[in-house]
Design a protein around this motif. Sequence first.
Motif, short mmCIF file in Angstrom:
data_model
loop_
_atom_site.label_atom_id
_atom_site.label_comp_id
_atom_site.label_asym_id
_atom_site.label_seq_id
_atom_site.Cartn_x
_atom_site.Cartn_y
_atom_site.Cartn_z
N ASP A 115 0.97 -1.26 0.03
CA ASP A 115 0.15 -0.10 -0.03
C ASP A 115 0.83 1.19 -0.09
OD1 ASP A 115 -1.97 1.91 0.52
OD2 ASP A 115 -3.04 1.16 1.96
N PRO A 116 1.32 1.59 -1.07
CA PRO A 116 2.28 2.97 -1.41
C PRO A 116 1.74 4.10 -0.64
CG PRO A 116 2.17 1.34 -3.42
CD PRO A 116 1.13 0.98 -2.47
N GLY A 117 0.45 4.29 -0.99
CA GLY A 117 -0.08 5.73 -0.38
C GLY A 117 -0.10 5.73 1.03
N ALA A 118 -0.24 4.53 1.75
CA ALA A 118 -0.55 4.48 3.27
C ALA A 118 1.05 4.47 3.90
CB ALA A 118 -1.61 3.69 3.70
N ASN A 119 1.65 3.74 3.26
CA ASN A 119 2.82 3.07 3.95
C ASN A 119 4.29 3.79 3.62
OD1 ASN A 119 0.92 1.36 5.38
ND2 ASN A 119 1.31 -0.24 4.28
N ALA A 120 4.40 4.27 2.32
CA ALA A 120 5.77 4.11 1.84
C ALA A 120 6.57 5.12 2.59
CB ALA A 120 5.52 4.83 0.18
N LEU A 121 5.96 6.27 3.01
CA LEU A 121 6.63 7.14 3.82
C LEU A 121 7.33 6.83 5.25
CD1 LEU A 121 8.12 10.14 3.60
CD2 LEU A 121 5.78 10.91 4.77
N ALA A 122 6.22 6.12 5.76
CA ALA A 122 6.51 5.52 6.91
C ALA A 122 7.63 4.48 7.16
CB ALA A 122 5.26 4.86 7.71
N ALA A 123 7.51 3.36 5.88
CA ALA A 123 8.56 2.53 5.55
C ALA A 123 9.79 3.34 5.32
CB ALA A 123 8.09 1.73 4.47
N ALA A 124 9.70 4.22 4.50
CA ALA A 124 11.24 4.89 4.31
C ALA A 124 12.00 5.53 5.40
CB ALA A 124 10.82 6.34 3.51
N ALA A 125 10.96 5.97 6.52
CA ALA A 125 11.75 6.55 7.79
C ALA A 125 12.23 5.29 8.75
CB ALA A 125 10.29 7.43 8.62
N LEU A 126 11.49 4.21 8.58
CA LEU A 126 12.08 3.09 9.24
C LEU A 126 13.30 2.51 8.75
CD1 LEU A 126 11.20 1.15 11.71
CD2 LEU A 126 9.81 -0.34 10.14
N LEU A 127 13.16 2.49 7.59
CA LEU A 127 14.50 1.99 6.70
C LEU A 127 15.64 3.07 7.03
CD1 LEU A 127 12.86 0.76 3.43
CD2 LEU A 127 14.09 -0.59 5.19
N PHE A 128 15.39 4.14 7.25
CA PHE A 128 16.38 5.22 7.65
C PHE A 128 17.03 4.86 8.98
CE2 PHE A 128 17.21 8.81 10.25
CZ PHE A 128 18.22 9.36 9.74
N SER A 129 16.07 4.65 9.68
CA SER A 129 16.49 4.57 11.27
C SER A 129 17.31 2.90 11.23
CB SER A 129 15.38 4.37 12.04
OG SER A 129 14.71 3.32 12.04
N ALA A 185 10.63 3.68 14.32
CA ALA A 185 11.45 4.62 13.75
C ALA A 185 12.18 5.79 14.71
CB ALA A 185 11.10 5.30 12.34
N ALA A 186 11.30 6.30 15.54
CA ALA A 186 11.65 7.17 16.36
C ALA A 186 12.63 6.53 17.33
CB ALA A 186 10.89 8.05 16.98
N VAL A 187 12.25 5.29 17.80
CA VAL A 187 13.10 4.53 18.87
C VAL A 187 14.40 4.43 18.30
CG1 VAL A 187 13.23 2.71 20.10
CG2 VAL A 187 10.76 3.82 20.21
N CYS A 188 14.40 3.80 16.93
CA CYS A 188 15.54 3.40 16.52
C CYS A 188 16.47 4.62 16.36
CB CYS A 188 15.13 2.56 15.23
SG CYS A 188 14.62 0.99 15.26
N THR A 189 16.08 5.59 15.84
CA THR A 189 16.78 6.70 15.82
C THR A 189 17.57 7.16 16.91
OG1 THR A 189 15.36 7.80 13.62
CG2 THR A 189 17.12 9.26 14.94
N VAL A 190 16.72 7.12 18.12
CA VAL A 190 17.52 7.69 19.41
C VAL A 190 18.44 6.48 19.58
CG1 VAL A 190 16.84 7.72 21.93
CG2 VAL A 190 15.45 8.80 20.14
N SER A 191 18.21 4.98 19.30
CA SER A 191 19.00 4.08 19.66
C SER A 191 20.37 4.38 19.08
CB SER A 191 18.48 2.72 19.30
OG SER A 191 19.12 1.76 19.45
N ALA A 192 20.22 4.58 17.65
CA ALA A 192 21.44 5.14 16.77
C ALA A 192 22.14 6.15 17.20
CB ALA A 192 20.98 5.24 15.42
N GLY A 193 21.60 7.18 17.73
CA GLY A 193 22.34 8.29 18.51
C GLY A 193 23.08 7.51 19.62
N ALA A 194 22.68 7.07 20.57
CA ALA A 194 23.13 6.50 21.56
C ALA A 194 24.28 5.41 21.33
CB ALA A 194 22.14 5.62 22.51
N ARG A 195 24.01 4.71 20.14
CA ARG A 195 25.30 3.79 19.92
C ARG A 195 26.13 4.65 19.31
NH1 ARG A 195 21.38 -0.91 17.52
NH2 ARG A 195 22.05 -2.55 18.87
N ILE A 196 26.06 5.76 18.51
CA ILE A 196 27.25 6.52 18.11
C ILE A 196 28.00 7.13 19.19
CG2 ILE A 196 27.90 8.58 16.74
CD1 ILE A 196 25.41 7.74 14.88
N PHE A 197 27.25 7.60 20.07
CA PHE A 197 27.84 8.14 21.34
C PHE A 197 28.40 7.11 22.13
CE2 PHE A 197 27.65 9.19 25.83
CZ PHE A 197 28.33 10.53 25.86
#
Length: 202
Positions: free
Chosen positions: A104-118, A182-194
């Motif tokens: 479902d590209p219309g509903a899911n694509a942007l959220a999927a992109a954010a998750l893949l970024f994280s 994605a928000a949790v993973c992004t925070v996790s990535a920041g903590a891992r980098i630090f």
Amino acid sequence: MFDARLRPLIDPPLNRAGQLLARRGVSANAMTLGGFALGIAAAVSVAAGLFWLGFLLIALNRLADGLDGAIARHTDKTDSGGYLDITLDFVFYGAIPLAFAIHDPGANALAAAALLFSFYANGSAFLAFAVMAEKRGLSTDAQGQKSLFYISGLAEGAETIALFLLMALLPGWFPVLAWGFAAVCTVSAGARIFNGVSALRA
């Protein structure tokens, strides 16, 4: 976050099953490749809207992922096997969000992109650290016996699989679940980098 706590519970039965499979001639690489095939089949099922089948195949993929390491511990652990395992895991982790976007590209694509970024940010943080840790001779078994130094974070394997299974059960909630994780993973990535920079300065 929960991987280290789950290890004492899941490792004993996995090790027993791995020993039995090893005795019957099943190799760790064969289990890795079989599990990967199940994971790709799960992604195809999700993309086709067969979410209950996707749920089952995701669960089987993760079971195979646990068994390949258990088999290796009862036969021979190799660098090539560890490399194959982690690489195909990352392909699987990327395939599931992509499958929801295709469904479902219309509903899911942007959220999927954010998750893949994280996921990309997290993977880069801990794989780059693993290279530096190897140079310094650092090791840990906090996440179980791994082929590389796995720096811990808020979002790890257990949380990711729980998320994928929940998404398959509640596909209409994919955007909310994906954005939240994605928000949790992004925070996790920041903590891992630090934490990685701090550890390598020592």
